[in-house]
Design an enzyme around this catalytic site. Structure first.
Site, short mmCIF file in Angstrom:
data_model
loop_
_atom_site.label_atom_id
_atom_site.label_comp_id
_atom_site.label_asym_id
_atom_site.label_seq_id
_atom_site.Cartn_x
_atom_site.Cartn_y
_atom_site.Cartn_z
N TYR A 1 -8.77 -44.17 -62.82
CA TYR A 1 -7.70 -43.25 -62.44
C TYR A 1 -6.79 -43.06 -63.65
CZ TYR A 1 -5.19 -40.69 -58.86
OH TYR A 1 -4.65 -39.68 -58.11
N GLU B 1 -4.02 -40.48 -64.15
CA GLU B 1 -3.02 -39.44 -63.94
C GLU B 1 -2.14 -39.29 -65.17
OE1 GLU B 1 0.04 -39.93 -60.78
OE2 GLU B 1 -1.37 -38.75 -59.59
N ASP C 1 -10.18 -14.33 -67.79
CA ASP C 1 -11.01 -15.26 -67.04
C ASP C 1 -12.41 -15.20 -67.64
OD1 ASP C 1 -12.61 -16.63 -65.25
OD2 ASP C 1 -11.54 -15.92 -63.47
N THR D 1 -14.89 -21.92 -66.91
CA THR D 1 -15.61 -23.02 -66.30
C THR D 1 -16.48 -23.64 -67.38
OG1 THR D 1 -17.37 -21.53 -65.58
CG2 THR D 1 -15.67 -22.07 -63.97
N LYS E 1 -22.14 -22.96 -65.94
CA LYS E 1 -22.66 -21.64 -66.30
C LYS E 1 -23.29 -21.70 -67.69
CE LYS E 1 -19.42 -19.16 -63.28
NZ LYS E 1 -18.33 -20.12 -63.00
N ARG F 1 -19.88 -29.32 -63.80
CA ARG F 1 -19.05 -28.41 -63.01
C ARG F 1 -17.58 -28.78 -63.22
NH1 ARG F 1 -21.75 -25.10 -60.00
NH2 ARG F 1 -19.82 -24.49 -58.94
#
Length: 426
Positions: free
Chosen positions: A59, A61, A205, A231, A234, A240
């Site tokens: 974790y 953060e 985008d 992203t 692709k 992903r």
């Protein structure tokens, strides 16, 4: 199978045979058919290895050097490597690798640049835009006043005169370009000029084509945009996830919009896997790959045209093509179903000014990232066009025959090929 997945898969098979079966079946599905979904690709084994690593346990953060938890030295290093690689690859002043997805990246970009109720100018979804560009069922359409621009009916290309007229009439705070089913290059400078004329931010985008930018196969939006959202799957062929590139004056706003505004802890195994993919995308072989993706897309579009499936805009400059099936009397939904039964994965898609509703659609969208990763080239694209055309027109008995032909073709170019038997330890 074990030679591909390694000893960890044996553990999964012992602990959860049902999920192990799902994993193996999905591997067989990917290997056994033609994967023509424009938003999919095959990651490298190295990317898969990092996704399944112990980095998933951490974790973290916050950001490197400013975490809210201890023990982050190694994940800090992974994130810093990924950021440096993205900056070098795209010439970006600032990079954030933490967005969980392209939609998450877009939400953060909105949060950094505009306020709820502001006007946003973006491409209409039925004309090729994205859910997060103002759809009424999405946060972007519920929280912002979105004005949609369209393509011309005669050419099916973006009408830049209309974009400018709408910008002058509505004075948006944010202009967005980029699409999910627009096969042509976008004039980023024209959008920059329009945004400047009305005092708006420009967001590009680039989720669909950022891998082509990485491979120098299409022009880069980075010099023109205030923010570029992406992203990492692709064409880029990574895990992903999402990514944001921006100008340095917006860096703090972008970072705060990702964390703590829209997300909590990042997925550090995914962040590290993005770093691996960015390193791979900087290699000369990736430039060859990106250019071949476009060549394959153009060959596939031409092949579909020869089979009576009209390419929207007359062709493609990118990794995807949109084909109008109206002249065949077949809907996109029926074509998608028939093709899947034949082992060909593609998606139904609305065409500009489509008389059908989106769930039925008059077109199909095909993409070449996955098949190019497998090594197929222009000659195979012509074969694939013929197989698609046969499937679209076929009945159940014929679909089984087409599936056999599809299987034979992909067996020559297997996804995730197994090692040669003489290289496997007995």
């Amino acid at each position: 199978m074990d030679t591909f997945w390694g000893p960890d898969f044996d553990a999964l098979r012992r602990e959860d045979p049902e999920i192990a079966e799902v994993v193996l079946n999905e591997l067989d599905r990917q290997r056994g058919g033609l994967q023509l979904i424009a938003s999919e690709n095959f990651t490298s084994p190295a990317v898969l290895a990092v996704l399944g690593s112990t980095l998933a346990n951490k974790y973290a953060e916050g950001y490197p050097g400013q975490r809210y938890y201890g023990g982050c030295a190694e994940v800090d290093r992974a994130e810093e490597l990924g950021i440096a690689r993205a900056k070098d690859l795209f010439g970006a002043e600032h990079v954030n690798l933490q967005p969980h997805s392209g939609a998450s990246a877009n939400m953060a970009a909105y949060a950094a640049l505009v306020q709820p109720g502001d006007t946003v100018l973006a491409m209409d979804l039925p004309h090729g835009g994205h859910l997060t560009h103002g759809s009424k069922v999405n946060f972007s359409g519920k929280w912002f006043h979105t004005v949609g621009y369209r393509v011309r009916q005669d050419t099916e290309l973006i009408d830049y005169d209309e974009v400018r007229d709408l910008a002058l009439a509505h004075r948006p705070a944010l202009v967005i370009c980029g699409a999910t089913s627009y096969p042509r290059l976008i004039d980023f400078k024209a959008f920059r000029d329009i945004a400047d004329e009305v005092g708006a931010y420009l967001m590009v985008d680039a989720a669909h084509f950022i891998g082509l930018v990485a491979g120098r196969a299409v022009p880069s939006p980075v010099p023109h945009a205030d923010v570029v959202s992406c992203t990492t799957h692709k064409v880029l062929r990574g895990p992903r996830g999402g990514m944001l590139l921006c100008r340095e004056p917006l860096a703090a706003r972008i970072d705060k919009a990702v964390f703590p505004f829209t997300q909590g802890g990042p997925l550090m195994h995914a962040v590290a896997a993005k770093a691996v993919a960015l390193r791979e995308a900087a290699l000369p072989e990736f430039q060859w790959y990106a250019h071949q993706v476009v060549k394959n897309s153009q060959a596939l579009a031409a092949g579909l045209a020869a089979e009576g499936m009209r390419p929207v805009t007359g062709g493609t400059d990118t990794h995807l093509a949109l084909a109008d099936l109206t002249d065949l009397g077949v809907t996109g939904r029926d074509a998608e179903t028939r093709c899947e039964q034949a082992g060909i994965m593609l998606n139904k898609n609305a065409i500009p000014f489509d008389p059908e509703k989106a769930s039925v659609a008059s077109g199909i969208r095909v993409g070449t990232p996955s098949v190019t990763t497998q090594g197929l080239r222009e000659g195979e694209m012509r074969q694939i066009a013929g197989l698609i055309a046969a499937a679209v027109r076929a009945g159940p008995a014929q679909l089984r025959e087409i599936a056999t032909a599809v299987s034979a073709l992909v067996s020559e170019f297997p996804a995730y090929p197994l090692p040669s038997p003489d290289l496997v330890d007995v």
